[in-house]
Motif scaffolding. Sequence first.
Motif, PDB file in Angstrom:
ATOM      1  N   UNK A 141    -114.527  69.151  11.932  1.00 32.40           N
ATOM      2  CA  UNK A 141    -114.521  69.424  10.484  1.00 32.40           C
ATOM      3  C   UNK A 141    -114.892  70.877  10.234  1.00 32.40           C
ATOM      4  N   UNK A 142    -115.950  71.344  10.894  1.00 30.47           N
ATOM      5  CA  UNK A 142    -116.402  72.723  10.698  1.00 30.47           C
ATOM      6  C   UNK A 142    -115.351  73.724  11.171  1.00 30.47           C
ATOM      7  N   UNK A 143    -114.749  73.455  12.339  1.00 31.39           N
ATOM      8  CA  UNK A 143    -113.747  74.374  12.872  1.00 31.39           C
ATOM      9  C   UNK A 143    -112.525  74.436  11.953  1.00 31.39           C
ATOM     10  N   UNK A 144    -112.060  73.269  11.485  1.00 30.71           N
ATOM     11  CA  UNK A 144    -110.889  73.245  10.601  1.00 30.71           C
ATOM     12  C   UNK A 144    -111.178  73.954   9.289  1.00 30.71           C
ATOM     13  N   UNK A 155    -107.527  75.135   7.900  1.00 33.84           N
ATOM     14  CA  UNK A 155    -106.524  74.096   8.173  1.00 33.84           C
ATOM     15  C   UNK A 155    -106.953  72.833   7.434  1.00 33.84           C
ATOM     16  N   UNK A 156    -106.427  72.664   6.218  1.00 32.11           N
ATOM     17  CA  UNK A 156    -106.881  71.558   5.379  1.00 32.11           C
ATOM     18  C   UNK A 156    -106.394  70.214   5.893  1.00 32.11           C
ATOM     19  N   UNK A 184    -115.448  60.228   3.125  1.00 32.78           N
ATOM     20  CA  UNK A 184    -114.128  59.761   2.696  1.00 32.78           C
ATOM     21  C   UNK A 184    -113.689  60.472   1.411  1.00 32.78           C
ATOM     22  N   UNK A 185    -114.615  60.706   0.500  1.00 31.92           N
ATOM     23  CA  UNK A 185    -114.238  61.368  -0.765  1.00 31.92           C
ATOM     24  C   UNK A 185    -113.740  62.788  -0.503  1.00 31.92           C
ATOM     25  N   UNK A 186    -114.383  63.479   0.448  1.00 33.19           N
ATOM     26  CA  UNK A 186    -113.901  64.824   0.792  1.00 33.19           C
ATOM     27  C   UNK A 186    -112.490  64.754   1.375  1.00 33.19           C
ATOM     28  N   UNK A 187    -112.254  63.793   2.260  1.00 36.51           N
ATOM     29  CA  UNK A 187    -110.914  63.644   2.841  1.00 36.51           C
ATOM     30  C   UNK A 187    -109.898  63.297   1.762  1.00 36.51           C
ATOM     31  N   UNK A 188    -110.291  62.423   0.828  1.00 39.96           N
ATOM     32  CA  UNK A 188    -109.385  61.997  -0.237  1.00 39.96           C
ATOM     33  C   UNK A 188    -108.948  63.184  -1.091  1.00 39.96           C
ATOM     34  N   UNK A 189    -109.897  64.048  -1.449  1.00 41.47           N
ATOM     35  CA  UNK A 189    -109.569  65.211  -2.266  1.00 41.47           C
ATOM     36  C   UNK A 189    -108.589  66.132  -1.537  1.00 41.47           C
ATOM     37  N   UNK A 190    -108.797  66.326  -0.257  1.00 45.79           N
ATOM     38  CA  UNK A 190    -107.902  67.200   0.512  1.00 45.79           C
ATOM     39  C   UNK A 190    -106.504  66.601   0.611  1.00 45.79           C
ATOM     40  N   UNK A 191    -106.400  65.298   0.901  1.00 42.62           N
ATOM     41  CA  UNK A 191    -105.078  64.679   1.003  1.00 42.62           C
ATOM     42  C   UNK A 191    -104.354  64.713  -0.341  1.00 42.62           C
ATOM     43  N   UNK A 240    -102.940  68.112  -0.707  1.00 40.87           N
ATOM     44  CA  UNK A 240    -101.832  68.337   0.225  1.00 40.87           C
ATOM     45  C   UNK A 240    -100.613  67.484  -0.107  1.00 40.87           C
ATOM     46  N   UNK A 241    -100.778  66.500  -0.979  1.00 39.07           N
ATOM     47  CA  UNK A 241     -99.668  65.618  -1.300  1.00 39.07           C
ATOM     48  C   UNK A 241     -99.359  64.612  -0.211  1.00 39.07           C
TER      49      UNK A 241
END
Length: 998
Positions: free
Chosen positions: A698-701, A706-707, A734-741, A744-745
């Motif tokens: 997560x930190x590296x991305x 790289x979202x 999960x909420x952080x992942x949800x916002x990114x997806x 990104x569409x």
Amino acid sequence: MAAEFGVLGVVEARVDGRLVDVGHARQRCVLGVLLIEAGRPVTVDQLIERVWGDSAPQRAAGTLYSYLSRLRRAVAGVAGVAIRREPGGYVLTVDPQVVDLHRFRHLMTLGRAAESDRAAAELIEQALGLWRAEPFADLDTPWLGATRRTLLSERFTAELDRNDVLLRLGRHGELLPELGTAVAEHPLDERLAGQAMLALYRSGRQADADEQYRRIRRCLADELGSDPGIALRRLHEQILAADPALDGSPGEAGGPGVPPTAAVTVPTQLPADVRAFTGRTGELAALDRLLVAPDGDEPPMTVALLSGTAGVGKSALAVRWASRVRDAFPDGQLYVNLRGYDAEQPVAVADALAGFLTALGVRGPEIPPGTDERAARYRSELTGRRMLVLLDNASSVEQVRPLLPGTGSSLVLITSRDSLPGMVAVDGAERVNLDLLPLPDALGLLRKLIGVRVDEEPAAAEALVSACARLPLALRIAAELAADRTDVPLAELVAELGDHQARLDLLDAGGDPHAEVRAVFSWSYRNLPATAARLFRLLGLHPGETARVEAVAALTGTDPGEARRLLAVLVRASLVQTGRGGRYGMHDLLRVYAAELASENDAEPDRRAALTRLFDHYLAGSVAAMTTLYPDGDPADGDPEAARAWIEAERPNLAVICGYGTAHGWYRHTIALAETLFRYLDAGGPVAEAATVMACAVSAARTVGDRDAQARALSHLGRLHRRQGRPHEAAATYRQALALYAELGERAAEALVLRNLGSVDWLLGDYRQAAEHYQRAWTLFEELGDDAGQADALVRLGLIDARLGDGLGAARRFGSALDLYGALGDRFSEAYVLSLLARLPHRPAPLDRAADHLERSLGAARRSGDRTAEAYALTDLAAIHARQDRLPEAAGHLRRALVLHRRIGDRASEAEALNDLGQVLRAAGDADEAGTQHGQALDLAEEIGDRYETARAHEGIAAALRDTGNLDRAQRHFDRARRIFADLRVPAAPAVGAPGSA
């Protein structure tokens, strides 16, 4: 004349079968000590201490000499037997095979390594037949008393090993009487209890086996305040479930018989002993005294601390002593190099605990996530076990205190450059300070390493010892260089070393011994071939502790053959050490020195290129291994066992590289490694280690922007948090992942994260929020035309309807999902939905059809090795059988499911299955055992924050208490259950299933 000697009973000597007079008690004590140490020198001081203890007479030495003289006369003329005086003390020269103790140990070694169980049984029986009575039966000194207890422990371990072999051979019937007697004598020994349980079960006495487990569980709770270990608990579960794996059959080693769960893992992690070890007799004697119990009692849990400067030989002394006394710790020896003085990669306490728990037989998913929880589990696993724990290269009290056992039967040996006063003041550690080697011992070490040249050039030898500051590490390196240049006089080599010291200007006015060490390093390094010198420098850059030849080849840009040749050069120079499994490592001082040389001699782009090649090697190896283990479509070409072994061997390095890559700019390697390894770590590795690796990703991305990679790593990390029983952290991730997806569409990925986020809300009892997330996921799946996703979302929405008391709504959603699964041909999911319909109260359901589907799903899951699917099928089948009033079958399915849930690490499903089992047992009339299962469910549900299962557990405990007439306590639990149900706004109804997270 043929001689035989015995200590396993009265100390005695026989020549040609006739007893020889070896004198009175004190004289026989001397013979006993020499027999135990056969072939090894024993100093006069050690003999006096072991024979008299604190009551030695004023002229003990003179008396001892007279005893030795008489013993010499007693064995005079016996071939191969002699008592000699050597520089290190008195030595009894004798063939160890004519001493009963050493023959016993030899036979046990052969028995444990035998190719067949029949051969093993014969060898172990021969070994046990050598025992005539208690060792030194008529002698009593503090040292002999402690040694007697150690030897009796060895015998007991041998008896347990014999029991395992006989059980594998199907001889449980003849073992039963002896096991009953032994259990009465050792009521707290879990391995013995497991053997008795297995013998009873195989004799058709399942109820007696169950009672044996309950008995030791009560004893452990009363005496130690602890529960049985995981091995015994697993065996009990298998017995109750009538697991076919327990049936066994007479056969050879490795065949069916005693299952792994019936034995306690005995780790043997000590490194290899140091060759040509010299001196330190006083320090070894001080450590020996730690084994002597005060007033004849069991020795307390002892902490010994070896402190001294770097390179003084702390680790070598610790390993030498631990190797000498390992037989005093029959339950195993644990070892970890804490790398406390490595600025980049010291070993975290949590990682050290995970390594110990793995060595003790705890499966990866069962290792707790937090450091405190791991420490508690570690102390629990060591309870009642006699173990030696060696903590090497510790830097602080904080690094070692969580690694101390809580048991009164273990010994911890710590090495540190620091004096660690807190260990002495708070933990009662016995400190043994290591100074520089005395000159005679330093010369003795040099003599062992280079031979007669020391005596031929005594002045030069003393000068070399002084130039090496009497530090063993420096002496070994200097000696290897001298041994490689036999044509050069020692005096010339000393002069050469002196020139280096002056030229490097490393000697300061304070006489810092580290300066001399660095000078010796430099001297040896400058005599290396250029290619070996380059490999030495680059190896200092490796972030891990050890590396295989292939990794070294990648680091240096050479082929494995060349790398192996150059490593051999460094091994001969004592600059690199060989370890287990063909791995190579370096002393921490040498690692620092090599890295400094690399910084001075190799340009930064070259150093970075070397590490990039290394990380490419590990990434390629990981991809190859994972492709073999989890092929997509076509069968794997490689060997799955070899692939699994590679990952397990390299896992510490892979985890370290992820952390190093994130800290030093190898971000893409970190992301790719974490993504590649996730499936393996999630399936069987320590969950906390997997979470650490994914956090690095997560930190590296995030650093490289790289979202997409960041969203995937966050989604993986959320799953790991949920598996660890950390729902709030899982939801936030999960909420952080949800916002990114969403940005990104990536709508398909967004739908999956919404579903997983809903499962966390479900676990926390927030059903409104869970329904919202499931509904949004269903909408996305519908827009994407994903029928399987829609069906899954409908099932989860139906579960919420059922939990909130809307049976009609639940049935409608389950019916729609059933139609979708039927059209897809997904028979397993169809069977699952049928089981949910069967669980709805007061609703007709096609129970026979559901059971048929589930039986087929169960078979398919077992054939494919999908333990998660198997566990869920068993749980669902249990629900069907409970509705059909087939309670024994339902209980058996749930017990098997519990075994799988625990192996997988699915703690939420485990809590639910425990409550289900409690309900089935109560319905079958076993209120006591039902209360036990609900109690376990309560502990687990409260720990992971599952409030619904917490309320179910209170309700189940209350019902069990009411059945046994304990109405006051029952009412308290009923009240707690009602309060939680009311707070959740759900009816107090049986569980209908729990949605998982993919």
